[in-house]
Scaffold this active site. Structure first.
Site, short mmCIF file in Angstrom:
data_model
loop_
_atom_site.label_atom_id
_atom_site.label_comp_id
_atom_site.label_asym_id
_atom_site.label_seq_id
_atom_site.Cartn_x
_atom_site.Cartn_y
_atom_site.Cartn_z
N ARG A 34 0.82 -1.23 0.00
CA ARG A 34 0.00 0.00 0.00
C ARG A 34 0.84 1.26 0.00
O ARG A 34 0.49 2.26 0.64
CB ARG A 34 -0.94 0.03 1.21
CG ARG A 34 -2.06 -0.99 1.16
CD ARG A 34 -3.26 -0.46 0.38
NE ARG A 34 -4.33 -1.43 0.37
CZ ARG A 34 -5.42 -1.36 1.12
NH1 ARG A 34 -5.57 -0.35 1.94
NH2 ARG A 34 -6.34 -2.27 1.02
N ARG A 38 -3.71 6.73 0.86
CA ARG A 38 -4.24 7.94 1.50
C ARG A 38 -3.29 8.66 2.44
O ARG A 38 -3.59 9.75 2.88
CB ARG A 38 -5.54 7.60 2.24
CG ARG A 38 -6.69 7.32 1.30
CD ARG A 38 -7.83 6.62 1.99
NE ARG A 38 -7.40 5.29 2.39
CZ ARG A 38 -8.18 4.37 2.93
NH1 ARG A 38 -9.45 4.65 3.17
NH2 ARG A 38 -7.72 3.19 3.24
N ARG A 47 -7.01 11.06 -6.33
CA ARG A 47 -8.19 10.25 -6.00
C ARG A 47 -9.45 11.11 -6.09
O ARG A 47 -10.47 10.67 -6.63
CB ARG A 47 -7.98 9.69 -4.60
CG ARG A 47 -9.17 9.12 -3.90
CD ARG A 47 -9.38 7.67 -4.29
NE ARG A 47 -10.34 7.07 -3.39
CZ ARG A 47 -11.64 7.33 -3.40
NH1 ARG A 47 -12.14 8.16 -4.28
NH2 ARG A 47 -12.44 6.73 -2.54
N ASP A 84 -6.86 -3.11 -7.30
CA ASP A 84 -7.34 -3.73 -6.06
C ASP A 84 -7.66 -5.19 -6.33
O ASP A 84 -7.99 -5.56 -7.46
CB ASP A 84 -8.61 -3.02 -5.57
CG ASP A 84 -8.88 -3.38 -4.10
OD1 ASP A 84 -8.29 -2.73 -3.22
OD2 ASP A 84 -9.63 -4.34 -3.86
N TYR A 160 -14.65 -12.21 0.27
CA TYR A 160 -15.40 -10.97 -0.02
C TYR A 160 -16.61 -11.28 -0.90
O TYR A 160 -17.69 -10.71 -0.72
CB TYR A 160 -14.50 -9.94 -0.71
CG TYR A 160 -13.48 -9.34 0.24
CD1 TYR A 160 -13.81 -8.29 1.08
CD2 TYR A 160 -12.18 -9.84 0.31
CE1 TYR A 160 -12.89 -7.74 1.97
CE2 TYR A 160 -11.25 -9.30 1.20
CZ TYR A 160 -11.62 -8.26 2.02
OH TYR A 160 -10.71 -7.72 2.90
#
Ligand code: CP3
Length: 354
Positions: A34, A38, A47, A84, A160
Site C-alpha cells: 500500500r 491515503r 483520487r 485492487d 469478499y
C-alpha cells in the site's frame, strides 16, 4: 487489447529481482505494501479528481500516476500496480462498490446456485484496462525499478464474494465451504482460472514480478488451508511458471503462522511475505529453503516513528539481510502514517551496513 512489454535491455539491473533469484544483496531492496494511498497528499488529490475508488483503478493514466507517486518520493526498488484485489469479482460481473470509510460492498454469493451470476468470459474486457496501466508503467518507470503485478488469492477474494463485505472471521465463506465443499470448490476453480488469465495479462503487459495476496489465510484449519489456500495457489503458480518461466511469484499468506513452511514448500512460490506477528527466527528458518522472505515491519511502528522505528529496522536487517531478503511491512501502510516516517524508514534501510 493486448499490449506487449518491450524486452529489458541487458545493461539494466533491477536489484529487486536479485533476492527472488536466490541472491542476497546489501542493503536489501525495499518496497511497502500500500505504498500508494491515503497517507500521501498527492494520492488524495488524484483520487478526488478521479471520482470513485474504482474509477481510479479503471483510469490507466491516473492509476499509473498514483503508482509512480511513491517512487518519485522515496525511490523504492519496486512499484506495485495500483489496482485492487476486488477488480476480479467486478470483472466477473459481481458489481463491487467501495463505500467511503466503510470498505467494499458486493452482492453476496451465498450458495452454488448464485455462481450462475458470474460471467468469467466477460472478464477480459476489464483486465485489458488494468493491463493498459501496466503497459504505461513499464514505459514511465525508471528502468531500474521493478514492476509488481498482483491479484488476491482465490480464498481471500472468495471471502469478499461470499460475505459481501469485509469481516474479521470470514464466517460466511467458511460456512459455505463446510456446507457445500463441491459448490465452494466451483467458485475457487473460477477464481483460479480467471486469476491465471489476469496475472498472465499483467506479465505480457510488462510486470516483472507477481504477488498473490492471501490476506485472510489465517482463518482456516489445516485441512481447509490445504484445500482453499495451498492447492489453488499451487495451481496458479504452476500454470504461470509454465507460461512465464522467468517471472518470480511472491506469496503473502497472512497469518499462516505454523503453516508458512508448508506454504513455501507446496505452492512453488519464489518468496514468502510474512506478517507482523511472525517471529524473525521463523523468517530466518524459512530462508533456509533457499527462497527469499519479505516483511515484516509493523505498519503501526511506521506511524509511531522515532528511535523505536530505527531499532526495529536494524533488528530485522541484522537477522535476515545476509540471505535473500526484501524489506517490507507485515501488512499495508495505514492512512494516518506521516510521510516523513516513510522517508526515515527508507533512509535507515539504505544506510545499512552489516
Ligand atoms: O500500493 C499498493 O499496495 C497497490 C494497491 C493496492 C490496493 N489494495 C489499493 C487500495 C493493493 C495491492 C490492494 C490489495 C488489497 N485490497 C487487499 C490485500 C492486501 C491487504 O491489505 O490485506 C485487500 C484485502 C483489498 C480489499 C480492499 N481494498 C479493502 C478491504 C479496502 C477498504 C479498506 C481501506 O483501506 O479503505 C480497499 C480499498 C483500497 N485499496 C484503498 C487503496 C489505496 C483505499 C481506498 C481509497 O483510496 O478510497
Amino acid at each position: 487489447m493486448t499490449v506487449s512489454a518491450p524486452a529489458t535491455p541487458p545493461h539494466v539491473h533491477r536489484r529487486f529481482l536479485d533476492p527472488l533469484l536466490g541472491k542476497a544483496i546489501s542493503p536489501p531492496p525495499i518496497w511497502l505494501m500500500r505504498q500508494a494511498g491515503r497517507y500521501l497528499p498527492e494520492y488524495k488529490a488524484t483520487r478526488a479528481a478521479a471520482g470513485s475508488f474504482l474509477d481510479l483503478c479503471y483510469n490507466p493514466k491516473l492509476a499509473a500516476e498514483v503508482t509512480l507517486q511513491p517512487i518519485r518520493r522515496y525511490g523504492f526498488d519496486a512499484a506495485i500496480l495500483f489496482s485492487d484485489i476486488l477488480v476480479v469479482p467486478d470483472a466477473l460481473g459481481q458489481s463491487v462498490s467501495f463505500l467511503e470509510g466503510e470498505g467494499p460492498r458486493l452482492d453476496p454469493i451465498r450458495d452454488a446456485g448464485a455462481l450462475k451470476r458470474l460471467k468469467p468470459e466477460a472478464a477480459a474486457k476489464t483486465y485489458a484496462i488494468v493491463c493498459e496501466t501496466v503497459a504505461r508503467l513499464r514505459q514511465d518507470l525508471p528502468k531500474e525499478t521493478a514492476l509488481i503485478g498482483f491479484c488476491g488469492a482465490p480464498w481471500t477474494v472468495a471471502t469478499y464474494m461470499v460475505g459481501g463485505e469485509g469481516s474479521s472471521d470470514q464466517a460466511h465463506a467458511r460456512s459455505f465451504a463446510y456446507r457445500d465443499p463441491k459448490g465452494f470448490g466451483q467458485l475457487i476453480d473460477i477464481l483460479v482460472e480467471t486469476s491465471i488469465e489476469y496475472l498472465s495479462g499483467q506479465v505480457v503487459a510488462g510486470a516483472d514480478v507477481l504477488q498473490i495476496f492471501d490476506s485472510w489465510a489465517s482463518t482456516l484449519p489445516e485441512d481447509e488451508f490445504e484445500s482453499w489456500v495451498l492447492e489453488p495457489t499451487q495451481r496458479i503458480v504452476a500454470t504461470l511458471k509454465k507460461k512465464h518461466p522467468g517471472v518470480p511469484v511472491i506469496g503473502f499468506p497472512r497469518g499462516a503462522c505454523g503453516l508458512s513452511e508448508t506454504f513455501l514448500k507446496v505452492t512453488g512460490v519464489d518468496a514468502i511475505s510474512c506478517d507482523t506477528a511472525m517471529p524473525l527466527r521463523v523468517m530466518r528458518s524459512l530462508q533456509h529453503h533457499g527462497k527469499a522472505v519479505q516483511g515484516n515491519f509493523d505498519p503501526l511502528l511506521l506511524v509511531a516513528g522515532g528511535a523505536a522505528l530505527d531499532r526495529r529496522v536494524d533488528e530485522i536487517l541484522r537477522t535476515l539481510s545476509d540471505k535473500p531478503f526484501i524489506f517490507n511491512l507485515g501488512h499495508g501502510i495505514v492512512p494516518q502514517t506521516p510521510p516523513e516516517h516513510v522517508a526515515q524508514l527508507v533512509e535507515r534501510v539504505r544506510a545499512w551496513k552489516p
